[in-house]
Enzyme design. Structure first.
Site, PDB file in Angstrom:
ATOM      1  N   GLU A 112      -1.116  -5.214   3.299  1.00 12.07           N
ATOM      2  CA  GLU A 112      -1.944  -5.195   4.501  1.00 12.07           C
ATOM      3  C   GLU A 112      -2.542  -3.816   4.750  1.00 12.07           C
ATOM      4  O   GLU A 112      -1.965  -2.804   4.377  1.00 12.07           O
ATOM      5  CB  GLU A 112      -1.094  -5.579   5.718  1.00 12.07           C
ATOM      6  CG  GLU A 112      -0.666  -7.041   5.698  1.00 12.07           C
ATOM      7  CD  GLU A 112       0.279  -7.392   6.843  1.00 12.07           C
ATOM      8  OE1 GLU A 112       0.141  -8.507   7.361  1.00 12.07           O
ATOM      9  OE2 GLU A 112       1.140  -6.572   7.211  1.00 12.07           O
ATOM     10  N   CYS A 125      -5.747   2.410   8.115  1.00 11.06           N
ATOM     11  CA  CYS A 125      -4.362   2.684   7.723  1.00 11.06           C
ATOM     12  C   CYS A 125      -4.086   1.867   6.465  1.00 11.06           C
ATOM     13  O   CYS A 125      -4.180   0.636   6.483  1.00 11.06           O
ATOM     14  CB  CYS A 125      -3.464   2.246   8.888  1.00 11.06           C
ATOM     15  SG  CYS A 125      -1.721   2.348   8.522  1.00 11.06           S
ATOM     16  N   CYS A 132       8.868  -1.561   0.512  1.00  5.20           N
ATOM     17  CA  CYS A 132       9.277  -0.150   0.553  1.00  5.20           C
ATOM     18  C   CYS A 132      10.758  -0.061   0.214  1.00  5.20           C
ATOM     19  O   CYS A 132      11.541  -0.934   0.583  1.00  5.20           O
ATOM     20  CB  CYS A 132       9.030   0.415   1.952  1.00  5.20           C
ATOM     21  SG  CYS A 132       9.293   2.199   2.065  1.00  5.20           S
ATOM     22  N   CYS A 136      14.132   2.441   6.233  1.00  3.07           N
ATOM     23  CA  CYS A 136      14.291   2.921   7.613  1.00  3.07           C
ATOM     24  C   CYS A 136      14.614   1.709   8.477  1.00  3.07           C
ATOM     25  O   CYS A 136      13.959   0.673   8.380  1.00  3.07           O
ATOM     26  CB  CYS A 136      13.017   3.589   8.121  1.00  3.07           C
ATOM     27  SG  CYS A 136      12.516   5.016   7.159  1.00  3.07           S
ATOM     28  N   CYS A 139      11.785  -0.070  10.746  1.00  4.42           N
ATOM     29  CA  CYS A 139      10.464  -0.378  10.175  1.00  4.42           C
ATOM     30  C   CYS A 139      10.460  -1.755   9.522  1.00  4.42           C
ATOM     31  O   CYS A 139      11.339  -2.077   8.722  1.00  4.42           O
ATOM     32  CB  CYS A 139      10.108   0.693   9.144  1.00  4.42           C
ATOM     33  SG  CYS A 139       8.536   0.387   8.334  1.00  4.42           S
ATOM     34  N   GLY A 179       4.909   1.073   2.589  1.00  6.63           N
ATOM     35  CA  GLY A 179       5.346   1.896   1.460  1.00  6.63           C
ATOM     36  C   GLY A 179       5.519   3.361   1.775  1.00  6.63           C
ATOM     37  O   GLY A 179       5.131   3.846   2.840  1.00  6.63           O
ATOM     38  N   GLU A 180       6.136   4.045   0.831  1.00  3.96           N
ATOM     39  CA  GLU A 180       6.354   5.487   0.940  1.00  3.96           C
ATOM     40  C   GLU A 180       5.409   6.160  -0.067  1.00  3.96           C
ATOM     41  O   GLU A 180       5.651   6.119  -1.283  1.00  3.96           O
ATOM     42  CB  GLU A 180       7.830   5.814   0.651  1.00  3.96           C
ATOM     43  CG  GLU A 180       8.135   7.271   0.438  1.00  3.96           C
ATOM     44  CD  GLU A 180       7.507   8.232   1.458  1.00  3.96           C
ATOM     45  OE1 GLU A 180       7.538   7.939   2.672  1.00  3.96           O
ATOM     46  OE2 GLU A 180       6.968   9.265   1.023  1.00  3.96           O
ATOM     47  N   SER A 211       1.267  10.344   4.996  1.00  4.47           N
ATOM     48  CA  SER A 211       2.492  10.412   5.798  1.00  4.47           C
ATOM     49  C   SER A 211       3.696  10.100   4.906  1.00  4.47           C
ATOM     50  O   SER A 211       3.737   9.070   4.247  1.00  4.47           O
ATOM     51  CB  SER A 211       2.400   9.392   6.945  1.00  4.47           C
ATOM     52  OG  SER A 211       3.595   9.360   7.674  1.00  4.47           O
ATOM     53  N   SER A 234       7.656  12.033   8.746  1.00  6.47           N
ATOM     54  CA  SER A 234       8.381  11.234   9.734  1.00  6.47           C
ATOM     55  C   SER A 234       9.718  11.894  10.031  1.00  6.47           C
ATOM     56  O   SER A 234      10.632  11.841   9.221  1.00  6.47           O
ATOM     57  CB  SER A 234       8.590   9.817   9.191  1.00  6.47           C
ATOM     58  OG  SER A 234       7.334   9.218   8.996  1.00  6.47           O
ATOM     59  N   LEU A 235       9.791  12.503  11.194  1.00  4.70           N
ATOM     60  CA  LEU A 235      10.998  13.240  11.574  1.00  4.70           C
ATOM     61  C   LEU A 235      12.003  12.265  12.198  1.00  4.70           C
ATOM     62  O   LEU A 235      13.121  12.110  11.717  1.00  4.70           O
ATOM     63  CB  LEU A 235      10.588  14.357  12.548  1.00  4.70           C
ATOM     64  CG  LEU A 235      11.654  15.334  12.988  1.00  4.70           C
ATOM     65  CD1 LEU A 235      12.213  16.103  11.817  1.00  4.70           C
ATOM     66  CD2 LEU A 235      11.080  16.302  14.031  1.00  4.70           C
ATOM     67  N   ASN A 310       7.384   0.403  18.257  1.00  8.31           N
ATOM     68  CA  ASN A 310       6.752  -0.925  18.292  1.00  8.31           C
ATOM     69  C   ASN A 310       7.779  -1.960  17.878  1.00  8.31           C
ATOM     70  O   ASN A 310       8.433  -1.803  16.848  1.00  8.31           O
ATOM     71  CB  ASN A 310       5.563  -0.968  17.326  1.00  8.31           C
ATOM     72  CG  ASN A 310       4.489   0.020  17.722  1.00  8.31           C
ATOM     73  OD1 ASN A 310       4.125   0.108  18.901  1.00  8.31           O
ATOM     74  ND2 ASN A 310       3.998   0.787  16.765  1.00  8.31           N
ATOM     75  N   CYS A 352       2.206   0.827  14.088  1.00  8.90           N
ATOM     76  CA  CYS A 352       3.042   1.584  13.146  1.00  8.90           C
ATOM     77  C   CYS A 352       4.349   0.853  12.919  1.00  8.90           C
ATOM     78  O   CYS A 352       5.025   0.460  13.858  1.00  8.90           O
ATOM     79  CB  CYS A 352       3.414   2.945  13.735  1.00  8.90           C
ATOM     80  SG  CYS A 352       2.056   4.060  13.822  1.00  8.90           S
TER      81      CYS A 352
HETATM   82  N1  SAH Z   1       6.648   5.825   4.618  1.00 12.04           N
HETATM   83  C1  SAH Z   1       5.747   6.659   5.329  1.00 12.04           C
HETATM   84  C2  SAH Z   1       4.550   5.935   5.935  1.00 12.04           C
HETATM   85  C3  SAH Z   1       4.759   4.594   6.596  1.00 12.04           C
HETATM   86  S1  SAH Z   1       5.348   4.507   8.227  1.00 12.04           S
HETATM   87  C4  SAH Z   1       6.477   7.451   6.382  1.00 12.04           C
HETATM   88  O1  SAH Z   1       7.673   7.211   6.582  1.00 12.04           O
HETATM   89  O2  SAH Z   1       5.896   8.359   6.965  1.00 12.04           O
HETATM   90  C5  SAH Z   1       4.156   5.303   9.232  1.00 12.04           C
HETATM   91  C6  SAH Z   1       4.752   5.831  10.530  1.00 12.04           C
HETATM   92  O3  SAH Z   1       5.188   4.742  11.367  1.00 12.04           O
HETATM   93  C7  SAH Z   1       6.002   6.692  10.313  1.00 12.04           C
HETATM   94  O4  SAH Z   1       5.931   7.878  11.049  1.00 12.04           O
HETATM   95  C8  SAH Z   1       7.142   5.838  10.836  1.00 12.04           C
HETATM   96  O5  SAH Z   1       8.203   6.625  11.319  1.00 12.04           O
HETATM   97  C9  SAH Z   1       6.460   5.037  11.926  1.00 12.04           C
HETATM   98  N2  SAH Z   1       7.142   3.774  12.242  1.00 12.04           N
HETATM   99  C10 SAH Z   1       7.860   2.979  11.414  1.00 12.04           C
HETATM  100  N3  SAH Z   1       8.338   1.908  12.085  1.00 12.04           N
HETATM  101  C11 SAH Z   1       7.913   2.023  13.370  1.00 12.04           C
HETATM  102  C12 SAH Z   1       8.054   1.217  14.523  1.00 12.04           C
HETATM  103  N4  SAH Z   1       8.725   0.062  14.502  1.00 12.04           N
HETATM  104  N5  SAH Z   1       7.469   1.645  15.662  1.00 12.04           N
HETATM  105  C13 SAH Z   1       6.757   2.809  15.703  1.00 12.04           C
HETATM  106  N6  SAH Z   1       6.577   3.589  14.629  1.00 12.04           N
HETATM  107  C14 SAH Z   1       7.149   3.214  13.461  1.00 12.04           C
END
Ligand code: SAH
Length: 364
Positions: A112, A125, A132, A136, A139, A179-180, A211, A234-235, A310, A352
């Site tokens: 997507e 995006c 992935c 996390c 996600c 994905g990463e 990212s 992503s911290l 989200n 996100c």
């Molecule tokens: N793998 C990469 C890019 C994909 S996620 C990364 O980790 O950066 C893109 C952003 O969405 C990241 O900053 C992640 O922390 C955030 N994200 C993931 N799940 C989310 C959620 N359920 N709600 C809000 N942000 C989220």
């Protein structure tokens, strides 16, 4: 060299050369197009012509490539197709100018992309992998597991399809879909280079953001290679312990080492990184977390982007609005810029972290 063996040697995913799937031209850079031409006994300037047709124009058929001889167009179409992706479905948000695009790869998997409009900025995006591996906890993509790395063409084709379908100029691209990106490093960089190429899509380097979850070794490599695309990390935690709570990858890439490579990047590139911080109720939204973030990041050249969680139907919740507000107010004292990302398209699961393709969600 035959086309197939030439393409198989690229750093893209191995190209399927079964009788059913022809090789796609989108994803090839100029030199690669030129080396295909030797097989057709065509002069090398045809490479430039095809490059411009693929990336600059919006044509979709070999027959529309008016400056190529018709015999050559026919010969090309025997061996190649233009697009590696097929558009399967588009969903529009009812409340915002946001659209989610579903694509099918030649090998059948689906990915997507999300198009968001805000003021003069139209951001796409894009995904870098099917599923992935990072896992996390918050996600939705994690639930798909890792399926495969996208090829350069499959990444760039998301852009080309959406630009054509949405009849709009895309001003920014963010690698924040499925994905990463840094676990598909070579292809992501090659795709960004193609989108940035002068005679093609020509998207400015600063309009492309990659990212990453924080793959330390790849951030180092990215710094050494002096790429000019923006970097976001992503911290999602105010300490090593807090990161570990939701991001198992933090064990392999601890916060301290991550901050060191981030510093090295911003010193070398002279560009700040954006640190993304997902606000989850009772997990990362305590005022104490905001104060720890200020402590931790003061003196580092960075921006902080706070993303209210989200919903993905899992165990986490978005904090109440007043809690989000209090968190942001607590960050007002920070000596670095703080922004809030109110995700677009959450009503169509396009915000996100909400991207996941389940078989049941595929509409043909
Ligand atoms: N793998 C990469 C890019 C994909 S996620 C990364 O980790 O950066 C893109 C952003 O969405 C990241 O900053 C992640 O922390 C955030 N994200 C993931 N799940 C989310 C959620 N359920 N709600 C809000 N942000 C989220």
């Amino acid at each position: 060299m035959s086309c197939a063996s030439f393409l198989d040697n690229r750093n893209s995913a191995p190209v399927q050369t079964t009788k059913k799937s022809k090789i796609a031209l989108v994803g090839l850079k100029l030199e690669e197009l030129e080396s295909i031409l030797t097989e057709f006994s065509e002069p090398s300037f045809r490479g430039q012509q095809i490059f411009e047709w693929l990336y600059r124009s919006r044509v979709d058929l070999f027959d529309q490539m008016g400056n190529l001889p018709s015999d050559f167009r026919n010969a090309l179409s025997e061996k190649f197709i233009i697009h590696p992706l097929k558009e399967v479905h588009v969903t529009g948000s009812s409340s915002e100018p946001t659209q989610k695009f579903l694509f099918e790869l030649q090998s059948g998997e689906k990915v997507e992309s999300v198009l968001m409009k805000e003021g003069k900025r139209t951001t796409l995006c894009i995904s870098s992998q099917v599923g992935c591996a990072v896992n996390c906890d918050f996600c939705a993509t994690a639930s798909m597991g890792f399926q495969k790395n996208l090829s350069v063409g499959e990444i760039v084709d998301q852009f080309l399809h959406v630009r054509r379908a949405a009849k709009t100029n895309i001003t920014n691209v963010v690698f924040m879909g499925m994905g990463e990106p840094f676990l598909n490093y070579n292809r992501v960089i090659a795709a960004a280079d193609l989108m940035n190429a002068e005679k093609g899509i020509k998207l400015g380097a600063k309009r492309i953001t990659i990212s990453t979850v924080g793959i330390t070794s790849k951030i180092k490599r990215y710094t050494d290679e002096k790429h000019r695309y923006k970097l976001a990390i992503s911290l999602n935690g105010s300490s090593q312990e807090s990161r570990l709570q939701t991001m198992p990858i933090a064990k392999k890439y601890p916060l301290e080492g991550l901050l060191t490579v981030i510093d090295n990047y911003s010193l070398t590139s002279r560009h700040p990184v954006t640190l993304e911080y997902v606000l989850m109720a009772g997990i990362t939204d305590n005022i104490d977390d905001a104060l720890k973030l200020i402590d931790m990041l003061t003196g580092h050249r960075c921006k902080l982007n706070v993303i209210p969680y989200n919903d993905i139907g899992g165990k986490y919740k978005r904090p109440a609005d007043d809690v989000i507000e209090a968190f942001i107010i607590a960050l007002k004292k920070a000596p670095f810029p703080v922004t809030v990302r109110w995700s677009k398209g959450t009503d169509i699961a396009a915000g996100c972290g909400q991207l996941a393709v389940m078989e049941s969600s595929v509409i043909n």
